[in-house]
Design an enzyme around this catalytic site. Structure first.
Site, PDB file in Angstrom:
ATOM      1  N   SER A 190       0.803  -1.217   0.000  1.00  0.00           N
ATOM      2  CA  SER A 190       0.000   0.000   0.000  1.00  0.00           C
ATOM      3  C   SER A 190       0.836   1.268   0.000  1.00  0.00           C
ATOM      4  CB  SER A 190      -0.936   0.001   1.203  1.00  0.00           C
ATOM      5  OG  SER A 190      -0.197  -0.168   2.403  1.00  0.00           O
ATOM      6  N   HIS A 218      -5.213  -3.720  -1.988  1.00  0.00           N
ATOM      7  CA  HIS A 218      -4.848  -2.737  -3.014  1.00  0.00           C
ATOM      8  C   HIS A 218      -4.718  -3.368  -4.394  1.00  0.00           C
ATOM      9  CE1 HIS A 218      -4.291   0.922  -0.628  1.00  0.00           C
ATOM     10  NE2 HIS A 218      -3.912   0.115   0.335  1.00  0.00           N
ATOM     11  N   LYS A 249     -12.082  -0.239  -0.780  1.00  0.00           N
ATOM     12  CA  LYS A 249     -11.204   0.486  -1.686  1.00  0.00           C
ATOM     13  C   LYS A 249     -11.786   0.464  -3.103  1.00  0.00           C
ATOM     14  CE  LYS A 249      -7.257   0.419   1.306  1.00  0.00           C
ATOM     15  NZ  LYS A 249      -6.886  -0.590   2.291  1.00  0.00           N
TER      16      LYS A 249
HETATM   17  C1  LIG Z   1      -6.853  -0.838   3.725  1.00  0.00           C
HETATM   18  C2  LIG Z   1      -6.202  -2.117   4.043  1.00  0.00           C
HETATM   19  C3  LIG Z   1      -6.742  -2.994   4.974  1.00  0.00           C
HETATM   20  C4  LIG Z   1      -7.922  -2.625   5.821  1.00  0.00           C
HETATM   21  O1  LIG Z   1      -9.087  -2.685   5.094  1.00  0.00           O
HETATM   22  P1  LIG Z   1     -10.450  -2.224   5.790  1.00  0.00           P
HETATM   23  O2  LIG Z   1     -11.485  -3.018   5.104  1.00  0.00           O
HETATM   24  O3  LIG Z   1     -10.551  -0.771   5.583  1.00  0.00           O
HETATM   25  O4  LIG Z   1     -10.327  -2.578   7.241  1.00  0.00           O
HETATM   26  C5  LIG Z   1      -6.130  -4.208   5.156  1.00  0.00           C
HETATM   27  N1  LIG Z   1      -5.031  -4.555   4.463  1.00  0.00           N
HETATM   28  C6  LIG Z   1      -4.465  -3.726   3.564  1.00  0.00           C
HETATM   29  C7  LIG Z   1      -3.263  -4.171   2.816  1.00  0.00           C
HETATM   30  C8  LIG Z   1      -5.034  -2.484   3.336  1.00  0.00           C
HETATM   31  O5  LIG Z   1      -4.461  -1.652   2.478  1.00  0.00           O
END
Ligand SMILES: *Cc1c(COP(=O)(O)O)cnc(C)c1O
Length: 415
Positions: A190, A218, A249
């Site tokens: 990320s 991601h 996302k």
């Molecule tokens: C954003 C993210 C999460 C968390 O996701 P949520 O559904 O917002 O809790 C977990 N792992 C990675 C790699 C992320 O980028």
């Protein structure tokens, strides 16, 4: 009474220290829906200003897409607002089952279990499937939620150097005596936007009899030819034992996550994963929205194709302008500034130019690795990207960092 002046002063001093070091995170208030253009109130109290958003995880531009909003409305109308229950008591609707089946098909796995978030998926999965006879071997740059999930699990924890397959292999040999081994990585990282070599990792896991867990937060929806994720890009669909991912996302951006993979592992999560057992079910409105997202993505690759083109343009533009970037080919394009205060100042000047992209610094990235993490979206049109690029160049000139090396920037601004 217990909250004495001394206690209060301690926290106040800590916050002030963060502020003095330029490490205090400040939230900006958005007065519009999420999208390529947003209306942002900054500084607090100022009239909202329309700016181009270059830092959302809204990779496919679906966060406020009319079809998704419509589907969510229908979910609201037909299945209500909330379930007031965890899944195993009275919180499972037909659409929860439908979404689990659709995600399974989309990711090419055996089964899927939904979680309130991917943070929760990662918090629950390790403890549900491993014991103190096992080992988890993770890349050193995995997401914080994976680190927390491993902390909650009694299995032994070890790491390998970021993306270093020789080091991973030596760790797999070192732990040959364990009952089970699980290799843990992000698909796309990320903060740096680079990609894990899942083909090589799957090969090593096979050779040393280890399971492979990949966090695809991601990647899901846009990495790989049809957007299935890093496993598609690396040609190992069906070979990843556990995928965790988020719906927060690219896949609509509301909330929710899942564990998807081998059937028995999913079954174990359903029985034992604590965030699944003890946290409320995903709201029907969100489930309906994600179902529509998967429909759209299964029919056409237009959005991820546009994202790919936008990303190429953006990376090339920044690179030719003379910024120090992190290498990669994903829509995460970090512009390296190294110094936290510089990253904050740079971000403020961008805002003046009508571009919204915030500075990242410790503890979100390692010390002296401060940056502006830009993220491209299929919601961006070429004129957005052109305007954003011109603003980056203008501000880059002001700080005299264009064409400068990492060392030169650090010499000028400090670490
Ligand atoms: C954003 C993210 C999460 C968390 O996701 P949520 O559904 O917002 O809790 C977990 N792992 C990675 C790699 C992320 O980028």
């Amino acid at each position: 009474m217990g909250y004495s002046d001394k206690v209060r002063a301690t926290y106040q001093a800590q916050i002030k220290d963060m502020q003095d070091k330029g490490l205090l995170k400040q939230e900006r208030f958005i007065h519009s829906t999420q999208g390529a253009e947003i209306e942002v109130e900054f500084p607090t109290g100022a009239a909202p200003k329309k700016v181009i958003n270059m830092c959302a995880n809204n990779y496919l531009g679906l966060s406020s897409h009319p079809e998704i909003v419509k589907a969510a409305h229908e979910g609201l109308d037909t299945r209500g607002y909330g379930m007031s229950s965890v899944r195993f008591i009275c919180g499972t609707q037909d659409i929860h089952r439908e979404l689990e089946q659709k995600v399974t098909k989309f990711l090419g796995t055996e089964d899927t279990i939904l979680f309130p978030s991917c943070m929760d998926a990662n918090a629950g999965v390790f403890e549900a499937i491993l014991t103190d006879q096992d080992v988890m071997i993770s890349d050193r740059l995995v997401h914080a939620s994976l680190i927390d999930g491993m902390r909650l699990c009694s299995a032994m924890q070890d790491t390998f150097k970021h993306g270093n397959m020789e080091h991973l292999e030596s760790k797999l040999q070192l732990h040959a005596d364990k009952r089970f081994k699980v290799v843990v990585t992000d698909g796309v990282f990320s903060m740096d936007g680079d990609t894990a070599p899942l083909d090589k990792m799957a090969e090593l896991c096979e050779k040393y009899d280890a399971m492979l867990l990949v966090d695809e937060s991601h990647s899901s929806g846009f990495i790989g030819k049809t957007g299935r994720g890093t496993h598609e890009k690396c040609g190992v669909v069906g070979k990843i034992d556990i995928i965790t991912t988020t719906f927060g996302k690219a896949l609509g951006g509301a909330s929710g996550g899942c564990v998807s993979g081998r059937k028995e592992l999913v079954d174990m999560c359903r029985q034992k994963a604590r965030p699944y057992l003890f946290s409320n079910t995903i709201a029907p409105v969100v489930v309906s929205g994600v179902l529509k997202v998967l429909d759209i993505l299964s029919k056409s690759t237009d959005r991820r194709d546009k994202l790919e083109k936008n990303t190429e343009f953006w990376r090339k533009g920044l690179s030719e302008a003379g910024f120090v970037l992190k290498e990669g080919d994903t829509p995460i394009v970090p512009v390296m500034l190294f110094n936290a205060k510089l990253a904050q100042d740079f971000s403020k000047d961008l805002f003046t130019e009508g571009i919204y992209a915030i500075g990242f610094f410790f503890p979100v990235v390692p010390q002296s690795q401060a940056r502006i993490r830009t993220q491209v979206s299929a919601g961006h049109e070429m004129h957005h990207l052109e305007k954003a690029l011109a603003a980056f160049i203008k501000v880059g000139k002001k700080y005299e960092i264009l064409g400068k090396t990492k060392q030169q920037i650090i010499d000028k601004y400090g670490m």
